[in-house]
Write an enzyme that holds these catalytic residues in place. Structure first.
Site, PDB file in Angstrom:
ATOM      1  N   GLU A  98      60.546  29.320 -20.286  1.00 31.26           N
ATOM      2  CA  GLU A  98      59.111  28.627 -19.924  1.00 31.26           C
ATOM      3  C   GLU A  98      59.386  27.392 -19.791  1.00 31.26           C
ATOM      4  O   GLU A  98      60.157  26.523 -20.452  1.00 31.26           O
ATOM      5  CB  GLU A  98      58.183  29.082 -21.017  1.00 31.26           C
ATOM      6  CG  GLU A  98      58.024  30.496 -21.333  1.00 31.26           C
ATOM      7  CD  GLU A  98      58.669  31.454 -22.351  1.00 31.26           C
ATOM      8  OE1 GLU A  98      60.009  31.000 -22.409  1.00 31.26           O
ATOM      9  OE2 GLU A  98      58.472  32.305 -22.780  1.00 31.26           O
ATOM     10  N   GLU A 168      67.218  28.471 -47.510  1.00 26.68           N
ATOM     11  CA  GLU A 168      68.077  27.937 -48.384  1.00 26.68           C
ATOM     12  C   GLU A 168      67.390  27.092 -49.448  1.00 26.68           C
ATOM     13  O   GLU A 168      66.997  25.920 -49.270  1.00 26.68           O
ATOM     14  CB  GLU A 168      69.119  26.960 -47.590  1.00 26.68           C
ATOM     15  CG  GLU A 168      70.090  27.829 -46.927  1.00 26.68           C
ATOM     16  CD  GLU A 168      71.057  26.988 -45.917  1.00 26.68           C
ATOM     17  OE1 GLU A 168      71.279  25.966 -46.372  1.00 26.68           O
ATOM     18  OE2 GLU A 168      71.404  27.501 -44.867  1.00 26.68           O
TER      19      GLU A 168
END
Length: 484
Positions: A98, A168
């Site tokens: 896009e 994480e």
């Protein structure tokens, strides 16, 4: 016998010959069309997509990726839009088509057309994403449910085969204690949704004992994940304020900071070996020291950076091997047989009096770790990340790669010099079978499902090749007998 009767008698035989010839042709086509590694273990390759912005010979585009060297590739990273409880592109111009973007998603998943063995997943998270938003997401039933549906739709829209969770870490870095239980809920709900569409679900898992204990209910998440990608690296770095090995294979018995400890500990906690994928670093950790440049010397501040990756305390393998290949650079290297690590150091800088040090995995390190993973019956290995291998083949190949293998007298001949570490993984995986000389056990499915799109659909690719060869041979033997 008339000519007509003779021809009519031969017609069935002729049709049979044509049918057998067609079958033989199809079998040979199947052999010729095979793509991917010539073994049945998992090789998961992470691609850090920001590598495209690196300068000069460090720039890595999807066009540089070799799909035949990996069974799975993970496109890293997408991010979390917590306001919408939705996955999002972190670099729309690079990822999407896009607005005249480069269409990285489509390019990566498009590789499956010419390499049907390849599974392509999208990773969400990473170190820079932090933990707080993920903690908020999993704590709320409504947000979690919305995310599960949206991410499933997003993955399928862009033709990915699965999702890799790279949070994480749960409970860490502004996370909350409840993250451990809520992460199980997230994996369970994603599993239920993904099963409806045949999608893979994996997760990158921290390797330190502290993170494992606090962040993961290992036995429970193993029920819902296809694979656990264990990040067996960053055990030491300049944050320790002393020189240490990035990813030691072994360490003293009382030291939990080693690859062996991490894997053994996860197995002890109930992780099925056929779902564990052991991480290998294609990079080293760097240090600056005023001492002699030996292990455990006090280091000064953050480690030095490389010309391509330009990250403090970090040096890609491509940067390391190019530095060491320069015979006039003044660098020396030393192999540590106890840890399967290399420590390389520069000459002392006459102005700052500092010595630069890097600890890293060489081809020999990689081969030894693959052998260890195979001895533990693990699913395979993963790499962080392919874009810091010597993907252009600029460096001389190591000559001691299989020095520690008992049954390898000479390294296999290679047709290409590029991707030396990744090629070592695939070579060592096949060589380890002979080295260990132990039959593969059948996975225990009493508690854990067969991994989706993994063990079940990659069952002994080598045996498949043998079966095809035997099938072709049988067809031609029958053709020969009929022709007599």
């Amino acid at each position: 016998m008339t000519l007509r009767s003779r021809l009519s008698g031969e017609a069935p035989q002729l049709w049979l010959l044509l049918l057998l010839a067609s079958t033989a042709s199809s079998l040979w086509a199947s052999v010729a069309a095979r793509t991917g590694p010539l073994h049945d273990k998992v090789v998961v390759c992470y691609v850090s997509t920001w590598a495209v912005y690196r300068p000069e010979q460090g720039a890595y585009a999807i066009e540089n990726f070799d799909p035949n060297l990996c069974t799975h590739v993970v496109y890293a990273f997408a991010g979390l839009d917590i306001t919408q409880a939705a996955i999002k592109s972190l670099d729309p111009w690079q990822d999407l088509k896009e607005e005249y973007g480069k269409g990285g998603y489509e390019k990566m998943t498009g590789l499956k057309r010419s390499h049907p063995h390849l599974k392509v997943s999208l990773a969400i998270g990473g170190w820079n994403e932090g933990s707080a938003n993920y903690s908020t997401l999993v704590a709320n039933n409504l947000l979690r449910g919305r995310f599960v549906k949206q991410v499933s739709s997003f993955i399928r829209k862009y033709n990915f085969d699965g999702l890799d969770l790279d949070w994480e870490y749960p409970t860490q870095r502004k996370g909350k204690p409840a993250d451990r239980e809520n992460f199980v809920l997230l994996t369970k709900e994603l599993r239920e949704e993904f099963d409806e569409h045949g999608l893979l679900l994996t997760s990158a898992i921290g390797a330190s004992k502290k993170v494992i204990d606090e962040a993961y209910d290992v036995r429970q998440i193993s029920r819902y994940l296809d694979y656990l990608h264990i990040m067996c690296y960053d055990y030491h770095g300049s944050w320790d304020r002393r020189v240490g090995y990035n990813a030691p294979l072994t360490a003293p018995a009382d030291d939990p900071l080693s690859v062996k400890f991490s894997i053994d500990y996860l197995l002890k906690l109930g992780a099925p070996p056929e779902k564990l994928v052991m991480g290998l670093p294609f990079y080293g950790r760097t240090f600056k020291t005023l001492a002699s440049g030996f292990l455990n010397d006090v280091s000064e501040g953050v480690g030095f950076k490389g010309p391509y990756t330009r990250e403090d305390g970090f040096l890609g393998y491509n940067e390391i091997c190019q530095t060491l290949s320069n015979q006039t650079s003044g660098w020396t290297r030393e192999w540590d047989p106890q840890t399967s690590q290399v420590l390389a150091k520069s000459e002392r800088n006459v102005f700052t009096q500092e010595i630069n040090v890097v600890t890293y995995d060489s081809s020999r390190s990689i081969a030894n770790k693959v052998l260890f993973a195979m001895s533990k019956r693990l699913a395979g290995v993963m790499v962080w990340s392919v874009d810091t291998d010597d993907f252009l083949g600029n460096c001389k190949l190591d000559e001691d790669t299989y020095e520690d293998f008992q049954k390898v007298t000479a390294a296999p001949k290679r047709s290409s010099q590029n991707y030396p570490l990744l090629r070592t993984i695939n070579e060592a995986t096949m060589l380890a079978v002979d080295e260990l000389a132990v039959p593969e056990p059948q996975p225990d499915d009493s508690e854990n499902e067969i991994p989706h799109g993994s063990i079940a659909d990659r069952k002994n690719a080598g045996a498949s090749m043998v079966s095809l060869g035997l099938g072709v041979t049988a067809v031609f033997m029958l053709l020969h007998r009929l022709a007599q």
